[in-house]
Design an enzyme around this catalytic site. Structure first.
Site, PDB file in Angstrom:
ATOM      1  N   CYS A  95       0.805  -1.226   0.000  1.00  0.00           N
ATOM      2  CA  CYS A  95       0.000   0.000   0.000  1.00  0.00           C
ATOM      3  C   CYS A  95       0.833   1.269   0.000  1.00  0.00           C
ATOM      4  O   CYS A  95       0.318   2.340  -0.320  1.00  0.00           O
ATOM      5  CB  CYS A  95      -0.945   0.013   1.200  1.00  0.00           C
ATOM      6  SG  CYS A  95      -2.125  -1.346   1.201  1.00  0.00           S
ATOM      7  N   HIS A 355      -9.195   2.849  -2.503  1.00  0.00           N
ATOM      8  CA  HIS A 355      -7.799   2.544  -2.186  1.00  0.00           C
ATOM      9  C   HIS A 355      -7.210   1.608  -3.236  1.00  0.00           C
ATOM     10  O   HIS A 355      -7.186   0.381  -3.058  1.00  0.00           O
ATOM     11  CB  HIS A 355      -7.738   1.896  -0.798  1.00  0.00           C
ATOM     12  CG  HIS A 355      -6.381   1.457  -0.359  1.00  0.00           C
ATOM     13  ND1 HIS A 355      -5.205   2.023  -0.833  1.00  0.00           N
ATOM     14  CD2 HIS A 355      -5.996   0.498   0.543  1.00  0.00           C
ATOM     15  CE1 HIS A 355      -4.178   1.424  -0.263  1.00  0.00           C
ATOM     16  NE2 HIS A 355      -4.625   0.497   0.574  1.00  0.00           N
ATOM     17  N   CYS A 385      -0.710   2.431   6.636  1.00  0.00           N
ATOM     18  CA  CYS A 385      -0.235   1.132   7.086  1.00  0.00           C
ATOM     19  C   CYS A 385       0.075   0.280   5.856  1.00  0.00           C
ATOM     20  O   CYS A 385      -0.363   0.592   4.745  1.00  0.00           O
ATOM     21  CB  CYS A 385      -1.266   0.446   7.976  1.00  0.00           C
ATOM     22  SG  CYS A 385      -2.879   0.163   7.198  1.00  0.00           S
ATOM     23  N   GLY A 387       0.733  -3.899   4.420  1.00  0.00           N
ATOM     24  CA  GLY A 387       0.638  -5.326   4.629  1.00  0.00           C
ATOM     25  C   GLY A 387       1.947  -5.936   5.082  1.00  0.00           C
ATOM     26  O   GLY A 387       3.028  -5.489   4.682  1.00  0.00           O
TER      27      GLY A 387
END
Length: 399
Positions: A95, A355, A385, A387
């Site tokens: 991300c 997203h 944040c 993964g």
């Protein structure tokens, strides 16, 4: 002798609208085409820049395979009509891929290795699903309990954060509703106009009676995700999707999405040489690791780290783009760092806007750069944040 780092400026920033996956406006649009569009229109913002001066293009993508494989960065550079001399590399930090691309591009300029760089991100969750087309975990993950967090689905990590930080279902749903409200209000006020370059979707349909191919087109100018009809009543009716007695639902989680964003970064010398107008100055980046099973709390560690690097305090940041992977993790980060809710996602976040994974960092960077100028603010941050247990944060300064 220590080398003095050069200042780095953002001189162009744009993005496509964000489509809903897997059945939204971009379901049949290739991610590399979205990326080409973003890059070409970022270039259009700097008509005095010599394209041959661009050293490299760094593009983030969370699942670089299928339609977004084959080093999408280099392919997009060529399809965007840039000179053959411009390089291209695709990078992956899930991300945070897009904001990592910005940091890497800035570092090349700061160290004197480049004068002008493209930083971008692109992702189609319609064409390449979450975890990719052929996920394959290392067996070692399942042989030790301490490694199991690596394999947890994102939703389960959000449930763990909600439990450990005491984030209630009501608080998550209220946060989600406010995301939609802020996004709708921003759309209606034209707040996204500076950062979005509309994309024309062309659809070709065969006419079996005549043998002709008929085409139709639709101009997409707004993000598809925000819902004006979102209500607390509707959100509370949704069932948890990751744990039977959990609190994380589809309504208080980020939307799967398609989109792309691109920025052009330049040294002070290049700004003067090509008569460019800086939009913002890059002030720093940090990434930090956290336990994979509570990956959503990552920004709690990255934000203090980047503030220290930049010599700033939390109160100095006027605008936080805190990616809303889940309401639970956003609220936990805000709670621990005592972030001012009025400064966090003033135009809504990923719960409403979407997203598109590896593209999000570049997309939200475009948001911050233009929002700072529009509202005459000084400092903005993009943070999220990641993964497998990380957090990332980058700071921009209006000039």
């Amino acid at each position: 002798m220590a080398q003095t780092c050069k200042d780095v400026y953002i001189v162009a920033a744009t993005r496509t609208p964000i489509g809903k996956a897997p059945r939204g406006v971009f379901k049949d649009t290739r991610p590399d085409d979205l990326l080409v569009h973003a890059i070409a229109n970022a270039m259009a913002q700097v008509p005095t820049l010599d394209p041959a001066s661009i050293n490299d293009a760094i593009v983030g993508c969370a699942f670089p395979e299928g339609e977004q494989g084959m080093n999408m960065a280099r392919i997009a550079v060529l399809l965007a009509g840039l000179p053959n001399t411009v390089g291209g590399v695709t990078i992956n930090r899930f991300c945070a891929s897009g904001i990592t691309a910005v940091s890497m591009a800035a570092n090349a300029i700061a160290m004197g290795e480049a004068e002008v760089m493209i930083a971008a991100g692109a992702e189609s969750m319609s064409m390449v699903p979450m975890s990719g087309n052929k996920p394959s975990f290392n067996n070692a993950i399942f042989q030790k309990d301490e490694n199991l967090g690596i394999a947890y689905g994102m939703g389960m990590t959000a449930e763990k954060v909600a439990q450990q930080w005491g984030i209630s279902r009501d608080a998550q749903d209220e946060f989600a509703l406010n995301s939609h409200k802020k996004a709708i209000a921003a759309q209606q006020a034209g707040e996204f106009n500076d950062e979005i370059t509309p994309f024309t979707v062309v659809k070709a349909t065969p006419d079996l009676s005549t043998g002709e191919i008929k085409t139709s087109s639709k101009v997409v100018g707004l993000d598809e995700g925000p819902r004006a009809d979102s209500s607390i009543e509707g959100l509370t009716k949704l069932r948890p999707v990751f744990a039977a007695k959990g609190s994380v639902t589809a309504g208080n989680s980020s939307q799967m999405s398609d989109g792309a964003g691109a920025l052009i970064l330049a040294s002070e010398e290049a700004v003067k040489r090509y008569n460019l107008t800086p939009l913002a100055k890059w002030r720093g980046f940090a990434v930090r690791g956290v336990p994979p099973e509570i990956m959503g709390i990552g920004p709690k560690e990255a934000i203090p780290a980047v503030l220290k690097t930049a010599g700033l305090k939390t109160s100095d940041i006027d605008w936080f783009e805190l990616n809303e992977a889940f309401a639970a993790q956003s609220l936990a980060v805000m709670k621990d760092l005592e972030l001012d809710p009025a400064k966090v996602n003033p135009m809504g976040g990923a719960i409403a806007l979407g997203h598109p994974l590896g593209a999000t960092g570049a997309i939200r960077a475009a948001t911050v750069v233009h929002a700072l100028r529009r509202h005459n603010l000084k400092y903005g941050m993009v943070t999220m944040c990641i993964g497998t247990g990380m957090g990332a944060a980058g700071i921009f300064e209006r000039v």
